[in-house]
Design an enzyme around this catalytic site. Structure first.
Site, short mmCIF file in Angstrom:
data_model
loop_
_atom_site.label_atom_id
_atom_site.label_comp_id
_atom_site.label_asym_id
_atom_site.label_seq_id
_atom_site.Cartn_x
_atom_site.Cartn_y
_atom_site.Cartn_z
CG ASP A 149 -6.94 19.25 10.73
OD1 ASP A 149 -6.22 18.67 11.56
OD2 ASP A 149 -7.77 20.13 11.02
CG HIS A 193 -1.92 1.11 1.20
ND1 HIS A 193 -3.11 1.03 0.52
CD2 HIS A 193 -1.90 2.35 1.76
CE1 HIS A 193 -3.78 2.15 0.67
NE2 HIS A 193 -3.07 2.98 1.40
CG HIS A 196 -7.95 8.73 9.80
ND1 HIS A 196 -6.91 9.60 10.04
CD2 HIS A 196 -7.85 8.41 8.49
CE1 HIS A 196 -6.23 9.81 8.93
NE2 HIS A 196 -6.77 9.09 7.97
CG HIS A 245 -2.24 8.16 9.16
ND1 HIS A 245 -2.69 9.32 8.57
CD2 HIS A 245 -0.96 8.40 9.56
CE1 HIS A 245 -1.71 10.21 8.59
NE2 HIS A 245 -0.67 9.69 9.19
#
Length: 396
Positions: free
Chosen positions: A306, A263, A336, A300
């Site tokens: 942000d 990934h 998240h 992560h």
């Protein structure tokens, strides 16, 4: 950017260039960073400085919310059909800080009876739905669904859209919006391994050369106000220009994804940069090809940024309950990752057809009062198994 020219220009800059009646064309240098950045030289029929009337300044801009608590946020704007009557009225800022802002814009009117100039920010318009034309002194620029339209500050323009669905995402930047620095050589040319090149960038193609007189309204955005100026000639009176500063279009469909055995992190999707933020494009691509790879992204923790995703097309494998045309904000300070069940489900998948625009900022983003109507109050709990429906929109 690269050098481009359109129309008639003299052999040497800052020299006599005369109209058919013997008078001089009026030269204008449009420069960035004083005279140290990119610039273009424009040749007008009339002086660009002559003003017929200065109207009143009108308050224009969002109201920031400072007391919104730290939480993952889903702004469910998927059902919005229109956000206002015309282009400026319909620009609704949802997220902002001192470096940039994000707006949705779905105007009911397809034409503008005035010109607009952003005198304090570069703009990137992502055409989610619709097609049309950007008209500026630099010429006409065709707009298509999936285009990023980059408009440097102080460029005067108006938009004309075709009938049909129309939905825009607008990113406004306090700094110049540029191609990615690590993909450029020392002369500014995009390198061989860049995910796009100069051939993909579309400059304006046809000068309008309108020399008519009348009352031409120009609305100028600066310092939280719209300033109304009336000129007695059209700002589209150019006979030619050349330089590096001009509005252009780049289609998200021309972004070539970078893939690997495992990934890849979000920087491989980077498309543009500004001061303290980057813009990334998620496009259809093959998944990782290691025999034990996990296509879904890993959890992560943002420690200094942000992250905002605007979902344009497709079904994001790592998200549940997110619809076309919505935003997610994952702020710095909170981890998240994929929603429950999506990691195992992704194993064995070979490709994705998702399409999204991501904005990563390195200073916190704030919601605006216009954003509150779209807040999904249950989204922060959506990583809990059995959390149920989290698409109920309700301001906190």
């Amino acid at each position: 950017m690269y050098y481009h020219r359109l129309g008639q220009i003299p052999p040497k800059r800052h020299t006599q260039f005369r109209q058919p009646d013997g008078s001089l064309y009026k030269e204008e240098v449009v420069s960035s960073e004083g005279f140290s950045g990119i610039y273009s030289i424009l040749y007008h029929t009339h002086p660009p400085t002559r003003v017929k009337q200065v109207g009143e300044a009108v308050k224009f801009g969002p109201t920031r919310i400072d007391e919104y608590s730290l939480r993952h946020t889903h702004l469910n704007t998927s059902k919005v059909e229109t956000t206002g009557s015309d282009y400026l009225d319909a620009r609704k800022v949802l997220l902002m800080n001192n470096d940039c802002s994000l707006s949705i814009c779905a105007p009911a009117k397809r034409t503008m009876d005035y010109f607009y100039k952003n005198a304090e920010g570069d703009e990137v318009i992502f055409v989610h739905d619709g097609a049309g034309t950007l008209i500026s002194p630099f010429g006409k620029l065709d707009l298509r669904k999936g285009d990023y339209v980059v408009i440097p500050r102080t460029v005067i323009y108006k938009l004309e859209f075709e009938e049909g669905p129309l939905r825009l995402l607008i990113i406004e930047s306090a700094s110049p919006v540029e191609t990615v620095k690590r993909y450029r050589n020392q002369l500014g040319q995009l390198l061989e391994h860049s995910p796009y090149c100069e051939r993909d960038i579309r400059p304006p193609h046809t000068l309008v050369n309108d020399t008519s007189k009348g009352d031409f309204l120009l609305k100028i955005k600066k310092q939280g106000y719209l300033h109304h100026y009336v000129y007695d000639y059209s700002p589209l009176d150019l006979v030619g220009w050349d330089g590096f500063l001009w509005p252009y279009a780049f289609s998200i469909h021309d972004f070539e994804p970078i893939t690997g055995r495992l990934h890849q992190p979000p920087p491989v999707h980077q498309t543009f940069q500004g001061h303290n933020f980057v813009i990334c494009s998620f496009v259809p691509r093959l998944f990782d090809y290691h025999p034990l790879s996990i296509p879904a992204p890993y959890n992560h923790s943002n420690i200094d940024s942000d992250e905002v995703l605007y979902y344009a097309e497709g079904n994001f494998m790592s998200r549940k309950g997110i619809e076309r045309g919505s935003f997610t904000l994952h702020p710095g300070g909170l981890p998240h990752g994929p929603h429950p069940g999506t990691v195992e489900k992704s194993i064995g998948a070979k490709e994705t057809h998702e399409l999204a625009v991501m904005l990563d900022t390195f200073k916190p983003l704030f919601l605006t009062t216009d954003a509150l109507a779209f807040v999904d109050k249950n989204y922060p709990m959506s990583w809990t198994e059995g959390s149920g429906n989290f698409n109920e929109v309700n301001a906190p």
